[in-house]
Write an enzyme that holds these catalytic residues in place. Sequence first.
Site, PDB file in Angstrom:
ATOM      1  N   LYS A  83       0.852  -1.194   0.000  1.00 29.87           N
ATOM      2  CA  LYS A  83       0.000   0.000   0.000  1.00 29.87           C
ATOM      3  C   LYS A  83       0.888   1.244   0.000  1.00 29.87           C
ATOM      4  O   LYS A  83       1.763   1.406   0.859  1.00 29.87           O
ATOM      5  CB  LYS A  83      -0.897  -0.041   1.243  1.00 29.87           C
ATOM      6  CG  LYS A  83      -2.165   0.750   1.133  1.00 29.87           C
ATOM      7  CD  LYS A  83      -3.082   0.401   2.298  1.00 29.87           C
ATOM      8  CE  LYS A  83      -4.308   1.259   2.306  1.00 29.87           C
ATOM      9  NZ  LYS A  83      -5.079   1.099   3.549  1.00 29.87           N
TER      10      LYS A  83
HETATM   11  O1  G3P Z   1      -9.069   2.060   4.276  1.00 28.72           O
HETATM   12  C1  G3P Z   1      -8.892   3.370   4.704  1.00 28.72           C
HETATM   13  C2  G3P Z   1      -9.623   3.570   5.961  1.00 28.72           C
HETATM   14  O2  G3P Z   1      -9.005   2.844   6.973  1.00 28.72           O
HETATM   15  C3  G3P Z   1      -9.770   4.979   6.375  1.00 28.72           C
HETATM   16  O3  G3P Z   1     -10.927   5.024   7.100  1.00 28.72           O
HETATM   17  O4  G3P Z   1     -12.597   5.959   8.613  1.00 28.72           O
HETATM   18  O5  G3P Z   1     -10.151   6.487   8.914  1.00 28.72           O
HETATM   19  O6  G3P Z   1     -11.431   7.472   7.031  1.00 28.72           O
HETATM   20  P1  G3P Z   1     -11.286   6.322   7.959  1.00 28.72           P
END
Ligand code: G3P
Length: 214
Positions: A83
Amino acid sequence: MNFYIDSADIEEIKIANERGWVDGVTTNPTLVAKSGRPHHEVIKDICSVVDGYVSAEVLSMDTDGMLKEGRELAKIHDNVVVKIPMCEDGLVAVKKFAAEGIKTNVTLVFSPLQALLVGKAGATLCSPFVGRLDDIHHDGMELISQCMQIYENYDISTQVLVASIRHPMHILESALMGADVVTVPFKVLKGLTKHPLTDKGIAQFLKDGEKIVQ
Ligand code: G3P
């Protein structure tokens, strides 16, 4: 549509996997730090549980550092997807990884033109973040539809992975659009089985079932 779990918590990954909800896993530095365990150990454990792509993120911000870290991560298991954060050096690394046969997932994508560059670089997966766009009053799902349209227009094989999912409507809209993959937190995955009318119906059937003549 493939369902990935967005988690570095091996216990919840095991549960979701047993229930057949998981085609792959995404992690990020925040999730791995929360696990309190070494990065490579976490990725190795996840790969031993889930039969599907497991995204593991690099921390370097220069191409050489990304290549070094990514090659080490890719050695852990064939299913590891490196990633890479969306940036100029990241796209150079993606191109080199593609030439070496190492799979990549470009993360923190917030615009359709970033997604176009990700596709042209030859990434396996592109991760547009819908929840974080919604947070700042932009339409996250509109970005998904634009990314999909662009990849279709130019026959780009990079898969659109809908990331930063916060609620079931993000998943429903992704499915209706035909997105390739959604990556979902455990709590949201669990909620997908629920419906108040299902619970009400089960209670009624159980009650009536007691009256069945034996
Ligand atoms: O896959 C990306 C994710 O982990 C981000 O999620 O909720 O932190 O925006 P969030």
